[in-house]
Design an enzyme around this catalytic site. Structure first.
Site, PDB file in Angstrom:
ATOM      1  N   ASP B  37       2.140  14.654   0.831  1.00  0.00           N
ATOM      2  CA  ASP B  37       1.556  13.990   1.997  1.00  0.00           C
ATOM      3  C   ASP B  37       2.059  14.607   3.286  1.00  0.00           C
ATOM      4  OD1 ASP B  37       0.065  12.130   0.609  1.00  0.00           O
ATOM      5  OD2 ASP B  37       1.725  10.726   0.452  1.00  0.00           O
ATOM      6  N   LYS B  58      -2.988  12.543   4.722  1.00  0.00           N
ATOM      7  CA  LYS B  58      -3.573  12.168   5.996  1.00  0.00           C
ATOM      8  C   LYS B  58      -2.636  11.137   6.575  1.00  0.00           C
ATOM      9  CE  LYS B  58      -8.331  12.582   4.432  1.00  0.00           C
ATOM     10  NZ  LYS B  58      -9.649  11.930   4.442  1.00  0.00           N
ATOM     11  N   MET B 170       2.826   0.440   9.189  1.00  0.00           N
ATOM     12  CA  MET B 170       1.598   0.949   9.805  1.00  0.00           C
ATOM     13  C   MET B 170       1.078   0.017  10.886  1.00  0.00           C
ATOM     14  SD  MET B 170      -0.201   2.409   6.298  1.00  0.00           S
ATOM     15  CE  MET B 170       0.414   1.146   5.190  1.00  0.00           C
TER      16      MET B 170
END
Lengths: 262, 262
Positions: B37, B58, B170
């Site tokens: 990643d 991503k 996040m």
């Protein structure tokens, strides 16, 4: 007495020596004194053969006298040598009683560093190949202890489900009571529960139970540190049809080995 | 096509290469192909210079096409080489989309292993020396995401406090909305919140905010992966009076260095 050195708290991970981080292993290699818990792998000593190793661990909860003694020992050694390591099972920040030890060292003017580790819930998920989060159904995880310091079950006055996946530490002695408590909190009797003892070790053991029969796990895992995973993250990953050419790609057990005792 | 090899999922930890486990480093050293990643430390490549490294990451959420492509690539490589590594930031079992990849590999008959890692919530707690669990006040921790895949805030129909300490992954793009949502769930406006971006890296940054002013953290941490810790585990560890001889053991900042940006 003026401190001479500093204390590095290191999360040793759930058990097996190779689940410590590289940073943790490097800090251990510099240690002069290591205060360690009973549950850490004796093989970790090979990472710091030069150090004096002092066992300060108890299984389950320390009583307050024990904790005060550990606090005093940390200060004592930080006043006498440069590199003190406090090695804790799992991660120091999760049910590791780190707060008390940081307070004692702050009061004595001792500088600290914390090196994180793999906590037991995560090690159990890796062993069983059952992710704690799932697409759609598992977007939150809670970590809590099932027992009070005296060994009885925590009363949960709110009695609510906390998250899609709930993981309980130190639940081994109260499995039947935990199962009843979770049903009272709204989990259906057939909720999936996975119990893993000695996660991260070669002799780890896992078993599956509907919530209503969780008490049945007690004998299997007796005397072994266990974590109990409830809800979305307790399910085995569902088999799906292969994307192409089923004849050439039979449904096959990715992770089956890890799902049984090894 | 019959699989030739197996896939080892490895949690690389939150960032800096030395927060991988020793077991993870050893498995990497055997890899022929590594699918990684974007958020993992490029220095990890030194652990597997022999391998072909393929960037499949991503930032934030993959869209479904991206995930299907990763699934297919894992199967492709497991059919062609013996040692495939899927390297994920943090821990694979916590917001790592491990479920989808395990399913794809199971369907293709590929054997797997999961090596756990240090998840971001725990790395942030170590960096700031703020334990997620506290004596008395912090007996449960929840981990959840603040955002849906499309980048909007999760609606929480129950709107309840989940645990004594709540950590959100996040959350960087929705801090003000997260603050409002948590107040609606019952957290007081002056609840302690600690935001840590790039936990585990040398350029990590942490900041403190009362819940009502969480939006003010957005600029400081803009563009940096962040975790948001709310409640008991967000407080700095309280200073206590030294146990003996205050004149010789002045109140001194254990951990103060880590509490500010480093």
């Amino acid at each position: 007495m003026k401190p001479l050195g500093r204390v590095v708290f290191i999360g040793a991970g759930p058990g097996a020596a190779d689940l410590i981080t590289v940073r943790g292993a490097r800090r251990l290699a510099q240690a002069e004194v290591v205060l360690f818990d009973a549950l850490t792998d004796p093989a970790l000593r090979e990472l710091a053969p030069q150090a004096t190793w002092i066992d300060v661990g108890k299984r389950g909860f320390c009583d307050s006298t024990g904790q005060a003694t550990i606090d005093a020992m940390l200060v004592h050694w930080a006043q006498r040598v440069q590199h003190v390591v406090r090695l804790k099972g799992g991660d120091p920040s999760v049910f590791g009683r780190l707060e008390e030890e940081l307070q004692a060292l702050a009061a004595a003017g001792v500088a600290c560093e914390v090196v994180p580790g793999v906590t037991a819930a995560i090690a159990a998920a890796a062993d069983t190949q059952r992710p704690l989060t799932r697409r759609g159904s598992g977007r939150s995880v809670s970590l809590s202890t099932a027992m009070t310091r005296s060994g009885s079950l925590h009363a949960n006055p709110q009695a609510s489900r906390r998250a899609d996946t709930e993981v309980f530490y130190m639940a081994g002695r109260q499995l039947a009571a935990l199962g009843r408590s979770l049903q009272a909190a709204g989990w259906p009797p057939d909720t999936a529960v996975c119990v893993v003892s000695r996660a991260g070790w070669p002799d780890r053991l896992s078993s599956d139970h509907p919530l209503a029969e969780l008490g049945g796990a007690a004998l299997l895992h007796a005397g072994r540190p266990a974590v109990v995973t409830v809800g979305a993250g307790a399910h085995a990953v569902a088999r799906v049809a292969p994307p192409t050419s089923p004849a050439q790609a039979p449904l096959s057990p990715c992770g089956e080995r890890a799902l049984s005792a090894s």
